[in-house]
Scaffold this motif. Structure first.
Motif, PDB file in Angstrom:
ATOM      1  N   THR A   1      -8.874   3.294  -2.891  1.00 52.79           N
ATOM      2  CA  THR A   1      -8.250   4.370  -2.115  1.00 52.79           C
ATOM      3  C   THR A   1      -9.034   4.618  -0.836  1.00 52.79           C
ATOM      4  O   THR A   1     -10.259   4.797  -0.869  1.00 52.79           O
ATOM      5  CB  THR A   1      -8.193   5.672  -2.927  1.00 52.79           C
ATOM      6  OG1 THR A   1      -7.515   5.426  -4.166  1.00 52.79           O
ATOM      7  CG2 THR A   1      -7.471   6.761  -2.150  1.00 52.79           C
ATOM      8  N   THR A   2      -8.315   4.629   0.281  1.00 43.12           N
ATOM      9  CA  THR A   2      -8.911   4.979   1.568  1.00 43.12           C
ATOM     10  C   THR A   2      -8.458   6.376   1.949  1.00 43.12           C
ATOM     11  O   THR A   2      -7.252   6.669   1.951  1.00 43.12           O
ATOM     12  CB  THR A   2      -8.485   3.979   2.661  1.00 43.12           C
ATOM     13  OG1 THR A   2      -8.938   2.665   2.295  1.00 43.12           O
ATOM     14  CG2 THR A   2      -9.093   4.350   4.006  1.00 43.12           C
TER      15      THR A   2
ATOM     16  N   GLU B   1      -4.008  -0.797  -4.019  1.00 43.67           N
ATOM     17  CA  GLU B   1      -4.550  -0.131  -2.839  1.00 43.67           C
ATOM     18  C   GLU B   1      -3.702   1.087  -2.507  1.00 43.67           C
ATOM     19  O   GLU B   1      -2.463   1.039  -2.560  1.00 43.67           O
ATOM     20  CB  GLU B   1      -4.578  -1.081  -1.639  1.00 43.67           C
ATOM     21  CG  GLU B   1      -5.583  -2.213  -1.781  1.00 43.67           C
ATOM     22  CD  GLU B   1      -5.715  -3.015  -0.490  1.00 43.67           C
ATOM     23  OE1 GLU B   1      -5.673  -2.383   0.586  1.00 43.67           O
ATOM     24  OE2 GLU B   1      -5.836  -4.240  -0.571  1.00 43.67           O
ATOM     25  N   TYR B   2      -4.398   2.160  -2.091  1.00 42.46           N
ATOM     26  CA  TYR B   2      -3.730   3.404  -1.752  1.00 42.46           C
ATOM     27  C   TYR B   2      -4.391   4.006  -0.514  1.00 42.46           C
ATOM     28  O   TYR B   2      -5.546   3.715  -0.204  1.00 42.46           O
ATOM     29  CB  TYR B   2      -3.809   4.412  -2.908  1.00 42.46           C
ATOM     30  CG  TYR B   2      -3.239   3.907  -4.218  1.00 42.46           C
ATOM     31  CD1 TYR B   2      -1.900   4.083  -4.535  1.00 42.46           C
ATOM     32  CD2 TYR B   2      -4.061   3.238  -5.139  1.00 42.46           C
ATOM     33  CE1 TYR B   2      -1.378   3.624  -5.741  1.00 42.46           C
ATOM     34  CE2 TYR B   2      -3.552   2.766  -6.340  1.00 42.46           C
ATOM     35  CZ  TYR B   2      -2.208   2.974  -6.634  1.00 42.46           C
ATOM     36  OH  TYR B   2      -1.687   2.499  -7.821  1.00 42.46           O
ATOM     37  N   VAL B   3      -3.633   4.882   0.156  1.00 46.10           N
ATOM     38  CA  VAL B   3      -4.162   5.617   1.308  1.00 46.10           C
ATOM     39  C   VAL B   3      -3.778   7.081   1.146  1.00 46.10           C
ATOM     40  O   VAL B   3      -2.627   7.403   0.825  1.00 46.10           O
ATOM     41  CB  VAL B   3      -3.613   5.077   2.642  1.00 46.10           C
ATOM     42  CG1 VAL B   3      -4.018   5.989   3.804  1.00 46.10           C
ATOM     43  CG2 VAL B   3      -4.110   3.667   2.894  1.00 46.10           C
TER      44      VAL B   3
ATOM     45  N   SER C   1     -10.753   8.640  10.697  1.00 46.82           N
ATOM     46  CA  SER C   1     -11.775   8.691   9.644  1.00 46.82           C
ATOM     47  C   SER C   1     -12.519  10.012   9.588  1.00 46.82           C
ATOM     48  O   SER C   1     -13.215  10.288   8.610  1.00 46.82           O
ATOM     49  CB  SER C   1     -12.786   7.544   9.845  1.00 46.82           C
ATOM     50  OG  SER C   1     -12.152   6.291   9.720  1.00 46.82           O
TER      51      SER C   1
ATOM     52  N   TYR D   1      -8.301   9.214   4.826  1.00 41.08           N
ATOM     53  CA  TYR D   1      -8.419   9.538   6.246  1.00 41.08           C
ATOM     54  C   TYR D   1      -8.348  11.052   6.402  1.00 41.08           C
ATOM     55  O   TYR D   1      -7.330  11.682   6.081  1.00 41.08           O
ATOM     56  CB  TYR D   1      -7.307   8.885   7.056  1.00 41.08           C
ATOM     57  CG  TYR D   1      -7.446   7.392   7.192  1.00 41.08           C
ATOM     58  CD1 TYR D   1      -8.584   6.823   7.744  1.00 41.08           C
ATOM     59  CD2 TYR D   1      -6.431   6.539   6.764  1.00 41.08           C
ATOM     60  CE1 TYR D   1      -8.721   5.447   7.875  1.00 41.08           C
ATOM     61  CE2 TYR D   1      -6.547   5.165   6.887  1.00 41.08           C
ATOM     62  CZ  TYR D   1      -7.697   4.626   7.442  1.00 41.08           C
ATOM     63  OH  TYR D   1      -7.816   3.265   7.572  1.00 41.08           O
TER      64      TYR D   1
ATOM     65  N   VAL E   1       1.047   5.225   0.722  1.00 38.03           N
ATOM     66  CA  VAL E   1       0.347   6.203   1.543  1.00 38.03           C
ATOM     67  C   VAL E   1       0.794   7.608   1.150  1.00 38.03           C
ATOM     68  O   VAL E   1       1.992   7.903   1.132  1.00 38.03           O
ATOM     69  CB  VAL E   1       0.609   5.974   3.042  1.00 38.03           C
ATOM     70  CG1 VAL E   1      -0.179   6.967   3.883  1.00 38.03           C
ATOM     71  CG2 VAL E   1       0.259   4.537   3.436  1.00 38.03           C
TER      72      VAL E   1
ATOM     73  N   ILE F   1       0.842  -1.198   0.000  1.00 36.78           N
ATOM     74  CA  ILE F   1       0.000   0.000   0.000  1.00 36.78           C
ATOM     75  C   ILE F   1       0.879   1.250   0.000  1.00 36.78           C
ATOM     76  O   ILE F   1       1.789   1.392   0.819  1.00 36.78           O
ATOM     77  CB  ILE F   1      -0.928   0.018   1.228  1.00 36.78           C
ATOM     78  CG1 ILE F   1      -1.814  -1.232   1.236  1.00 36.78           C
ATOM     79  CG2 ILE F   1      -1.779   1.276   1.234  1.00 36.78           C
ATOM     80  CD1 ILE F   1      -2.689  -1.337   2.460  1.00 36.78           C
TER      81      ILE F   1
ATOM     82  N   GLU G   1      -3.917  10.616   3.435  1.00 35.76           N
ATOM     83  CA  GLU G   1      -4.183  11.198   4.748  1.00 35.76           C
ATOM     84  C   GLU G   1      -4.042  12.713   4.661  1.00 35.76           C
ATOM     85  O   GLU G   1      -3.031  13.234   4.189  1.00 35.76           O
ATOM     86  CB  GLU G   1      -3.229  10.641   5.799  1.00 35.76           C
ATOM     87  CG  GLU G   1      -3.492   9.192   6.149  1.00 35.76           C
ATOM     88  CD  GLU G   1      -2.953   8.821   7.529  1.00 35.76           C
ATOM     89  OE1 GLU G   1      -2.918   9.727   8.405  1.00 35.76           O
ATOM     90  OE2 GLU G   1      -2.580   7.656   7.717  1.00 35.76           O
TER      91      GLU G   1
ATOM     92  N   SER H   1     -12.576   4.251   7.677  1.00 32.87           N
ATOM     93  CA  SER H   1     -12.611   2.794   7.830  1.00 32.87           C
ATOM     94  C   SER H   1     -13.254   2.463   9.167  1.00 32.87           C
ATOM     95  O   SER H   1     -13.324   3.307  10.064  1.00 32.87           O
ATOM     96  CB  SER H   1     -11.202   2.191   7.757  1.00 32.87           C
ATOM     97  OG  SER H   1     -10.412   2.630   8.851  1.00 32.87           O
TER      98      SER H   1
END
Length: 552
Positions: free
Chosen positions: A85-86, A55-57, A123, A88, A32, A30, A59, A116
């Motif tokens: 993509t998540t 998958e990516y994040v 989140s 935060y 970030v 992942i 923030e 999440s």
């Protein structure tokens, strides 16, 4: 070695004085991105769209006013086209400076997680207007086969949209089919309006698209059709709350001409609060224009309740989370146990029940509740006045159970069972041996007996005392003193040997059978007296005889 040392010093200085800006950190699976402004955010999304379908994040490190489009040919600022993509928010806000642009747009095969389930603090993310007086497109649009998952902590708020459907979020299109999906696992959608086209103050669901609501809250939004949700695709409400929304024409909370599945009853047990317009507790779903005359809910004139099952079978549904015109008597057991099983009362909470009545009718008297250690004293209103079940109820009333504390029985004093003892000098003495104690409430409490005092000395004959004490579990105690007698040991009687004369007569034979004992002097005295008595008698006899002869 000097060269190496010099290079190390140079590197250290470079690290100390060079400006540090972390764009992303990459792990084995992942990547970030840490972003502080709109430009960094746009660059991160561009890299995701041009990279692998992985998958990516992202923030947020700051509040970000988004001022740069990812694609110039789209009226959207943050456009995700691929990957998972998540995002935060870390408590920060995304705002739009373009009146005509969507803040977040997910299309094609993109999956976007807004927060999440396992990171509630990280989140927290707010989608907001830059200026509450301005108007924009909706805050988020989902198209193609994209999926957006929304979690607790995410808030869409304060948007008044123009140019698209849905005051906050549009899922798919009303005039063309796609497979867009919104899964709402938590969060809030509030204070948004679609008064331009008028479909869905919070969320509009287009043809062949799906909105699954599992939790969260949709409230205080406004539109023409469906102040909360307007659906022509598929809407599944498995949980959450939709309340206090406003529609100018039909259905304050939910309007549907598509597939609908309502699995939630609108009441206090499921998290619904009071209806803003009346201040009364929401009791269920009611018709709000889905009838032949398009009659809207009115507390005084039209209150037709619709069950969740009925709503799920209807082709056209217009619902409002509301209440009937009936008056409500609420019973609060005040930490007691509700015992009525008649079915005449509605459970609002484990200790709170209610009964809906026609105005000017009488409430049923429920079976008395119970509470350990107390006696039920009746149902009292908020002014501490005993409620009269024989009177007519004209307005809502809340009753509270009154409890009278029971008198606790007096605690019995424990008893010590111990008796006086007799010992012999040298015996071993255990003061607790044979001693027991009992209590009416606690039973056998022998183990709690203690020796308060003891002066017993088994090496000396005498009379001694031992004092015992015992205390029960409630603090009551008693004492008892016993007497311990220590006797001396018994001694055998030894016979006394007779004295032997100093000059024994060697010619006199020994009397071996004599057991005479006593004083020799006394024996001689008695013998002399006997002889003298005999002589006296003889002399008197001679004198008498001589006198007789003279008289002749």
């Amino acid at each position: 070695m000097k060269v190496k040392k010099f290079l190390c010093i140079l590197m250290a200085l470079a690290v100390m004085f060079a400006p540090i800006k972390l764009v992303y950190a990459e792990t084995e699976e992942i990547k970030v991105f840490y972003v502080s402004d709109g430009k960094e955010l746009a660059e991160a999304i561009n890299e995701i769209n041009n990279g692998d379908d992985a998958e990516y994040v992202i923030e947020l490190l700051n509040d970000i006013p988004v001022e740069q489009r990812v694609h110039d040919n789209h009226n959207s600022l943050l456009h995700f086209e691929k990957g998972t993509t998540t995002i935060y928010g870390n408590g920060f806000t995304l705002t739009s400076s373009f009146n005509s642009d969507i803040v977040l747009f997910a299309s094609d095969s993109a999956v976007v997680n807004l927060g999440s389930a396992n990171e509630p603090e990280k989140s927290k993310l707010f989608f907001n207007d830059t200026d509450s007086k301005s108007t924009h497109c909706n805050l988020m649009h989902i198209d193609g086969n994209a999926i957006v998952n929304m979690y607790a902590g995410v808030v869409f708020q304060n948007n008044s949209q123009i140019g698209r459907f849905g005051g906050a979020i549009s899922v798919g299109e009303l005039d063309s089919e796609c497979n867009a999906v919104l899964n709402m696992y938590g969060g809030e959608i509030r204070n948004c309006k679609d008064k331009y086209l008028g479909y869905g103050g919070a969320v509009v669901v287009g043809l062949n698209s799906t909105f699954n609501m599992f939790d969260g809250i949709i409230e205080n939004n406004e539109s023409y059709y469906g102040g909360g949700v307007c659906n022509v695709g598929t809407f599944n409400m498995y949980g959450g709350v939709i309340q206090n929304n406003t529609a100018q024409k039909v259905a304050d909370d939910i309007y549907s001409e598509g597939n609908i599945n309502i699995a939630v009853t609108a009441n206090a047990t499921n998290g619904f609060g009071n209806l803003a317009s009346t201040g009364k507790q929401i009791q269920g779903w009611f018709e709000d224009g889905n009838n032949d005359n398009v009659t809207r809910w009115d507390v005084n004139n039209y209150c037709v309740e619709v069950t969740a099952e009925q709503a799920s079978k209807a082709d056209v549904v217009a619902l409002k989370a509301a209440h009937s015109a009936k008056v409500t008597v609420t019973f609060d057991t005040n930490e007691g146990i509700w015992n009525d099983t008649s079915g005449n009362f509605i459970e609002n909470a484990p200790t709170i029940y209610s009964q809906n009545l026609d105005p000017n009718s009488k409430a049923d008297t429920p079976v008395s509740p119970t509470k350990t250690g107390y006696t039920f004293g009746g149902w009292f209103d908020e002014k501490d006045v005993l409620f009269d079940f024989g009177s007519e109820v004209t307005a809502d009333v809340k009753l509270y159970a009154k409890w009278l504390k029971n008198m606790e029985p007096l605690n019995a004093i424990p008893t010590i069972n111990a008796s006086d003892k007799t010992l012999t000098v040298g015996d071993t003495f255990n003061p607790l041996e044979g001693v027991t104690a009992s209590d009416k409430e606690d039973g056998d409490i022998t183990k709690d007996v203690e020796v308060l005092s003891s002066d017993v000395d088994t090496t000396k004959a005498g009379t001694y005392t031992v004092t015992y004490k015992v205390t029960d579990s409630k603090g009551a105690s008693s004492t008892k003193t016993i007497k311990v007698t220590v006797k001396g040991k018994d001694t055998p009687v030894v016979p006394i040997e007779p004295e032997k004369p100093n000059n024994p007569d060697t010619n006199k034979p020994e009397n071996t059978e004599s057991v005479e004992t006593g004083d020799k002097t006394n024996l001689g005295l008695y013998t002399s007296l006997f002889v003298m008595s005999g002589l006296g008698i003889a002399i008197i006899a001679v004198l008498k005889k001589k006198k007789v002869l003279e008289n002749r």
